[in-house]
Write a protein that holds these residues in place. Structure first.
Motif, mmCIF file in Angstrom:
data_model
loop_
_atom_site.group_PDB
_atom_site.id
_atom_site.type_symbol
_atom_site.label_atom_id
_atom_site.label_comp_id
_atom_site.label_asym_id
_atom_site.label_seq_id
_atom_site.Cartn_x
_atom_site.Cartn_y
_atom_site.Cartn_z
ATOM 1 N N TYR A 20 0.864 -1.191 0.000
ATOM 2 C CA TYR A 20 0.000 0.000 0.000
ATOM 3 C C TYR A 20 0.893 1.231 0.000
ATOM 4 C CZ TYR A 20 0.914 0.162 5.054
ATOM 5 O OH TYR A 20 1.514 0.209 6.282
ATOM 6 N N LYS A 157 -4.487 2.257 -2.060
ATOM 7 C CA LYS A 157 -4.236 0.981 -2.739
ATOM 8 C C LYS A 157 -3.565 1.205 -4.097
ATOM 9 C CE LYS A 157 -8.300 -1.142 -0.584
ATOM 10 N NZ LYS A 157 -9.594 -1.829 -0.812
ATOM 11 N N THR A 158 -2.685 0.294 -4.455
ATOM 12 C CA THR A 158 -2.048 0.332 -5.768
ATOM 13 C C THR A 158 -3.024 -0.218 -6.807
ATOM 14 O OG1 THR A 158 0.140 0.007 -4.794
ATOM 15 C CG2 THR A 158 -0.103 -0.489 -7.144
ATOM 16 N N LYS A 162 -4.234 -6.264 -6.723
ATOM 17 C CA LYS A 162 -4.880 -7.525 -6.357
ATOM 18 C C LYS A 162 -4.965 -8.448 -7.567
ATOM 19 C CE LYS A 162 -9.227 -9.481 -4.669
ATOM 20 N NZ LYS A 162 -10.617 -9.206 -4.253
ATOM 21 N N LEU A 192 -6.907 -4.496 2.479
ATOM 22 C CA LEU A 192 -6.404 -4.406 1.112
ATOM 23 C C LEU A 192 -7.027 -5.454 0.182
ATOM 24 C CD1 LEU A 192 -2.642 -3.938 2.028
ATOM 25 C CD2 LEU A 192 -4.076 -2.218 0.902
#
Length: 275
Positions: A20, A157-158, A162, A192
């Motif tokens: 993150y 969050k990137t 996910k 996340l």
């Protein structure tokens, strides 16, 4: 870099600052510590932290803080030799003291020599300089971790992380190795939406002191050669230098870049740039 990731069989991830983004939680941690300092120095306390963040202070990410000498050390991360030392006020340590105190390979110990590998350590070092206790830093750190999973805080969050990790999981082993304790790790992974991504979690890893030991255990357990594994993190001292010294590949997350060339190293601004 994508070729290196594709050829690997094992990816070993850090958590904080890797999975993150954002730095607001470091400021929150510092504010909690600031309020535990004597009122007469609280403004000076936070100003010192701000100077560190802006690169206007001898203490900075990538340095090592010597609690005994109240000094910021420049250390070659691959040889662990001290190449320069500056006191808190910015003056250079005299050569005689340097030779006496740092004659050999430096050993990080969390007591005297504190590796400042990421933003968590700037408030901690500030607290140590201004006389707070280890209990103060621990209490405030835990309070910050609770804050990070509250409704008041939003993790950055990137994008597509996910989805990328879920694809990689079908072909490789994904392992999480972090200094955070298990309870914090599970809370953050849930936040996340990454709670089902990793084959195994190694919490409370005591990096960098035990980094090599744990990396060796992981590669042995998953039966991979060093060059078939990749260590991924935002802390050069904790995750990157030990991995390179062991022959692993490494991805260093550093938005400001880093002046080091190594055949097994790639530097990216965010984890999203690694896939």
């Amino acid at each position: 870099m994508r070729e290196m990731i594709e050829k690997s069989k094992l990816l070993i991830f850090d958590l904080d600052g890797t999975l993150y983004e954002g730095t607001d939680h470091f400021d929150y941690y510092c504010r909690l510590l600031q309020h535990r300092a004597d009122k007469s120095i609280q403004e000076e306390f936070y100003n010192a932290y701000e100077e560190m963040k802006q690169g206007k202070h001898p203490v900075a990410i990538g340095k090592v803080y010597d609690l005994k000498e109240n000094a910021s050390l420049t250390v070659d991360p691959l040889t662990l030799q001290v190449t320069a030392a500056h006191l808190w006020d910015g003056t250079q340590m005299n050569e005689e003291t340097m030779k006496r105190e740092y004659s050999g390979e430096l050993t990080y110990d969390f007591e005297r020599f504190i590796a400042i590998g990421d933003g968590w350590w700037l408030p901690y070092v500030t607290a140590m300089h201004y006389g707070l206790s280890q209990q103060d830093t621990w209490d405030c750190y835990n309070a910050t971790k609770v804050y990070m999973v509250s409704d008041e805080f939003s993790l950055t969050k990137t994008p597509l992380l996910k989805e990328s990790l879920e694809k990689l999981k079908k072909k490789k082993h994904l392992v999480l190795m972090t200094n955070s304790d298990k309870e914090d790790v599970l809370r953050l992974l849930l936040e996340l939406e990454l709670q089902d991504v990793f084959d195994e979690i190694f919490p409370s890893s005591q990096k960098p002191v035990k980094t090599k030991e744990i990396l060796m255990a992981i590669t042995s357990k998953y039966k991979v050669k060093p060059d078939e594994a990749v260590s991924i993190g935002d802390n050069f001292i904790n995750e990157i230098a030990p991995a390179l010294l062991m022959g692993l590949n490494a991805v260093y997350i550093q938005p400001n870049g880093y002046d080091l060339q190594h055949d097994n190293l790639y530097i990216v601004p965010t984890l999203g740039h690694a896939f």
